[in-house]
Design a protein around this motif. Structure first.
Motif, PDB file in Angstrom:
ATOM      1  N   GLY A 156       0.814  -1.216   0.000  1.00 39.54           N
ATOM      2  CA  GLY A 156       0.000   0.000   0.000  1.00 39.54           C
ATOM      3  C   GLY A 156       0.844   1.260   0.000  1.00 39.54           C
ATOM      4  O   GLY A 156       0.543   2.229  -0.703  1.00 39.54           O
ATOM      5  N   THR A 157       1.923   1.260   0.767  1.00 39.09           N
ATOM      6  CA  THR A 157       2.821   2.413   0.801  1.00 39.09           C
ATOM      7  C   THR A 157       3.509   2.587  -0.546  1.00 39.09           C
ATOM      8  O   THR A 157       3.587   3.697  -1.082  1.00 39.09           O
ATOM      9  CB  THR A 157       3.864   2.264   1.923  1.00 39.09           C
ATOM     10  OG1 THR A 157       3.178   2.132   3.174  1.00 39.09           O
ATOM     11  CG2 THR A 157       4.790   3.466   1.975  1.00 39.09           C
ATOM     12  N   SER A 158       3.982   1.495  -1.102  1.00 39.65           N
ATOM     13  CA  SER A 158       4.631   1.540  -2.411  1.00 39.65           C
ATOM     14  C   SER A 158       3.689   2.109  -3.474  1.00 39.65           C
ATOM     15  O   SER A 158       4.068   2.982  -4.256  1.00 39.65           O
ATOM     16  CB  SER A 158       5.093   0.131  -2.806  1.00 39.65           C
ATOM     17  OG  SER A 158       5.657   0.130  -4.086  1.00 39.65           O
ATOM     18  N   GLN A 159       2.455   1.642  -3.481  1.00 38.29           N
ATOM     19  CA  GLN A 159       1.470   2.120  -4.459  1.00 38.29           C
ATOM     20  C   GLN A 159       1.114   3.583  -4.216  1.00 38.29           C
ATOM     21  O   GLN A 159       0.969   4.357  -5.163  1.00 38.29           O
ATOM     22  CB  GLN A 159       0.227   1.240  -4.424  1.00 38.29           C
ATOM     23  CG  GLN A 159       0.479  -0.160  -4.940  1.00 38.29           C
ATOM     24  CD  GLN A 159      -0.668  -1.121  -4.665  1.00 38.29           C
ATOM     25  OE1 GLN A 159      -1.624  -0.792  -3.980  1.00 38.29           O
ATOM     26  NE2 GLN A 159      -0.558  -2.328  -5.216  1.00 38.29           N
ATOM     27  N   ALA A 160       0.992   3.965  -2.941  1.00 33.33           N
ATOM     28  CA  ALA A 160       0.664   5.362  -2.628  1.00 33.33           C
ATOM     29  C   ALA A 160       1.760   6.312  -3.100  1.00 33.33           C
ATOM     30  O   ALA A 160       1.480   7.430  -3.549  1.00 33.33           O
ATOM     31  CB  ALA A 160       0.432   5.521  -1.129  1.00 33.33           C
TER      32      ALA A 160
END
Length: 182
Positions: free
Chosen positions: A30-34
């Motif tokens: 999720g952090t990577s995608q954000a």
């Protein structure tokens, strides 16, 4: 002389025993995608950003030290690196250690217009140290601290709201909403 960056961001990711494998994957993915969201990419290209990634439980570990990103390619590389960071621990939930590590990073950071620490966790502090003092020390440096509370556990959400608001904000997140929350 180095140019001032728009943002210095410390990501504090909970890897304590209460975080299971799927929650850990949700946080990293999720952090990577954000980080690849269009608004953030535009801000990076316009103002630059320094970012650091810290996993924490009983102790905090700087998995990725300050990394300056100014292009889409640089932030994409950083985002991909997040997805392969190995889980460093699974002990207690020592928020004070995490916040103290963030403060040390801020004191050694590049020059930035804004400083933000984003905490991701599913549990309240249950270890040594005092997260209230740690948070006050960060706020005294002009750092905004926010929290993403995983799985919307009411008591944990209340704990972070009392600790962090009104200087920062607290957002509950589920598997479906984590990327948007971060």
């Amino acid at each position: 002389m180095l140019e001032k960056l728009g943002l210095c961001l410390v990501l504090l990711v909970d890897v304590s025993g209460s975080i299971d494998g799927s929650e850990h994957a949700m946080q990293t993915r999720g952090t990577s995608q954000a980080l690849m969201s269009e608004p953030l990419l535009r801000a990076v290209e316009r103002d630059g950003m320094a970012i650091s990634y810290v996993t924490w439980s009983t102790d905090a570990f700087v998995d990725i030290p300050w990394t300056v990103v100014r292009t889409r390619g640089e932030i994409a590389t950083f985002a991909k690196t997040l997805e392969v960071v190995e889980r460093s621990s699974n002990g207690s939930t020592n928020l004070a250690a995490a916040l103290d590590t963030a403060r040390n990073l801020v004191l050694q950071s590049p020059s930035c217009s804004r400083y933000i620490v984003d905490v991701s966790s599913d549990g309240s502090h249950n270890s040594q140290g005092d997260p209230v003092i740690s948070l006050q020390l960060l706020n005294a440096l002009g750092v905004q601290v926010n929290a993403i509370v995983i799985e919307d556990e009411a008591e944990v959400l209340t704990y972070y709201k009392k600790l962090i608001e009104p200087e920062g904000f607290v957002i509950p997140a589920t598997f479906d909403s984590y990327q948007t929350a971060i």
